[in-house]
Design a protein around this motif. Structure first.
Motif, PDB file in Angstrom:
ATOM      1  N   PHE A   2      49.358  50.017  25.389  1.00 19.30           N
ATOM      2  CA  PHE A   2      49.117  48.575  25.485  1.00 19.30           C
ATOM      3  C   PHE A   2      47.640  48.270  25.675  1.00 19.30           C
ATOM      4  O   PHE A   2      47.213  47.148  25.510  1.00 19.30           O
ATOM      5  N   PHE A   3      46.856  49.284  26.052  1.00 16.25           N
ATOM      6  CA  PHE A   3      45.440  49.101  26.280  1.00 16.25           C
ATOM      7  C   PHE A   3      44.665  49.749  25.135  1.00 16.25           C
ATOM      8  O   PHE A   3      44.581  50.973  25.063  1.00 16.25           O
ATOM      9  N   PRO A   4      44.090  48.958  24.233  1.00  6.28           N
ATOM     10  CA  PRO A   4      43.340  49.541  23.112  1.00  6.28           C
ATOM     11  C   PRO A   4      42.258  50.523  23.570  1.00  6.28           C
ATOM     12  O   PRO A   4      42.030  51.543  22.919  1.00  6.28           O
ATOM     13  N   ALA A   5      41.620  50.262  24.695  1.00  8.11           N
ATOM     14  CA  ALA A   5      40.560  51.146  25.176  1.00  8.11           C
ATOM     15  C   ALA A   5      41.084  52.512  25.612  1.00  8.11           C
ATOM     16  O   ALA A   5      40.317  53.460  25.722  1.00  8.11           O
ATOM     17  N   PHE A   6      42.388  52.626  25.847  1.00  8.40           N
ATOM     18  CA  PHE A   6      42.959  53.898  26.294  1.00  8.40           C
ATOM     19  C   PHE A   6      43.266  54.835  25.124  1.00  8.40           C
ATOM     20  O   PHE A   6      43.505  56.022  25.315  1.00  8.40           O
ATOM     21  N   ARG A   7      43.220  54.330  23.915  1.00  9.05           N
ATOM     22  CA  ARG A   7      43.574  55.137  22.731  1.00  9.05           C
ATOM     23  C   ARG A   7      42.782  56.438  22.648  1.00  9.05           C
ATOM     24  O   ARG A   7      43.307  57.442  22.193  1.00  9.05           O
ATOM     25  N   GLN A   8      41.547  56.433  23.099  1.00 12.29           N
ATOM     26  CA  GLN A   8      40.732  57.647  23.047  1.00 12.29           C
ATOM     27  C   GLN A   8      41.300  58.759  23.933  1.00 12.29           C
ATOM     28  O   GLN A   8      41.027  59.925  23.710  1.00 12.29           O
ATOM     29  N   HIS A   9      42.102  58.401  24.928  1.00 11.23           N
ATOM     30  CA  HIS A   9      42.693  59.385  25.843  1.00 11.23           C
ATOM     31  C   HIS A   9      44.131  59.744  25.462  1.00 11.23           C
ATOM     32  O   HIS A   9      44.683  60.709  25.975  1.00 11.23           O
ATOM     33  N   ASN A  16      48.913  69.036  30.522  1.00 12.00           N
ATOM     34  CA  ASN A  16      48.814  69.432  31.924  1.00 12.00           C
ATOM     35  C   ASN A  16      47.387  69.444  32.436  1.00 12.00           C
ATOM     36  O   ASN A  16      47.144  69.212  33.619  1.00 12.00           O
ATOM     37  N   ASP A  17      46.437  69.716  31.568  1.00 12.48           N
ATOM     38  CA  ASP A  17      45.046  69.817  32.013  1.00 12.48           C
ATOM     39  C   ASP A  17      44.257  68.506  31.822  1.00 12.48           C
ATOM     40  O   ASP A  17      43.039  68.494  31.941  1.00 12.48           O
ATOM     41  N   PHE A  18      44.962  67.394  31.541  1.00 18.53           N
ATOM     42  CA  PHE A  18      44.283  66.115  31.346  1.00 18.53           C
ATOM     43  C   PHE A  18      43.588  65.682  32.637  1.00 18.53           C
ATOM     44  O   PHE A  18      44.178  65.687  33.708  1.00 18.53           O
ATOM     45  N   LYS A  19      42.332  65.333  32.521  1.00 17.03           N
ATOM     46  CA  LYS A  19      41.573  64.809  33.647  1.00 17.03           C
ATOM     47  C   LYS A  19      40.841  63.558  33.171  1.00 17.03           C
ATOM     48  O   LYS A  19      40.095  63.597  32.209  1.00 17.03           O
ATOM     49  N   TYR A  20      41.102  62.478  33.838  1.00 14.25           N
ATOM     50  CA  TYR A  20      40.425  61.218  33.532  1.00 14.25           C
ATOM     51  C   TYR A  20      39.137  61.180  34.340  1.00 14.25           C
ATOM     52  O   TYR A  20      39.156  61.118  35.561  1.00 14.25           O
ATOM     53  N   ARG A  21      38.027  61.251  33.665  1.00 14.74           N
ATOM     54  CA  ARG A  21      36.735  61.253  34.333  1.00 14.74           C
ATOM     55  C   ARG A  21      36.078  59.883  34.171  1.00 14.74           C
ATOM     56  O   ARG A  21      35.834  59.433  33.065  1.00 14.74           O
ATOM     57  N   LEU A  22      35.797  59.273  35.282  1.00 11.69           N
ATOM     58  CA  LEU A  22      35.194  57.951  35.282  1.00 11.69           C
ATOM     59  C   LEU A  22      33.677  58.071  35.341  1.00 11.69           C
ATOM     60  O   LEU A  22      33.135  58.796  36.164  1.00 11.69           O
ATOM     61  N   SER A  23      33.018  57.372  34.450  1.00 10.89           N
ATOM     62  CA  SER A  23      31.564  57.320  34.439  1.00 10.89           C
ATOM     63  C   SER A  23      31.136  55.927  34.905  1.00 10.89           C
ATOM     64  O   SER A  23      31.826  54.937  34.649  1.00 10.89           O
TER      65      SER A  23
END
Length: 98
Positions: A2-9, A16-23
């Motif tokens: 639902f969030f177009p900006a999330f498509r890259q993730h 299992n190794d997904f890590k969301y890194r905030l800049s």
């Protein structure tokens, strides 16, 4: 998503190794919110007909100062949407339901 900006993730999200890194330069911040109680009565944990079993998947747009969230629980209505927008005031910042 639902969030177009999330498509890259999206392609890595279920790994299992997904890590969301905030800049600090990221325009969007993605979160998952869990309701714990009803304001102002924090002692109340259940309301007949209401569910606190699900989560809100949330996207905060730092440039627009807005929050969009979608509630998810397998037994609830799908696509319940929450939108919060910043209202400019001279006293202090807050959000109000849109």
């Amino acid at each position: 998503s639902f969030f177009p900006a999330f498509r890259q993730h999206r392609s890595r999200f279920d790994c299992n190794d997904f890590k969301y890194r905030l800049s600090m330069s990221d325009k969007y911040i993605f979160m998952r919110w869990k309701e714990r109680f009803v304001v102002p009565n924090y002692k109340l944990s259940r309301i007949s007909g209401a569910s606190y079993d699900g989560f809100y998947y949330v996207c905060y747009d730092r440039e627009e100062a807005s929050i969009t969230g979608y509630y998810f629980h397998r037994d609830s209505d799908h696509y319940q949407c929450l939108k919060l927008a910043h209202t400019k005031q001279t006293s202090f910042a807050h959000f109000e339901l849109a």
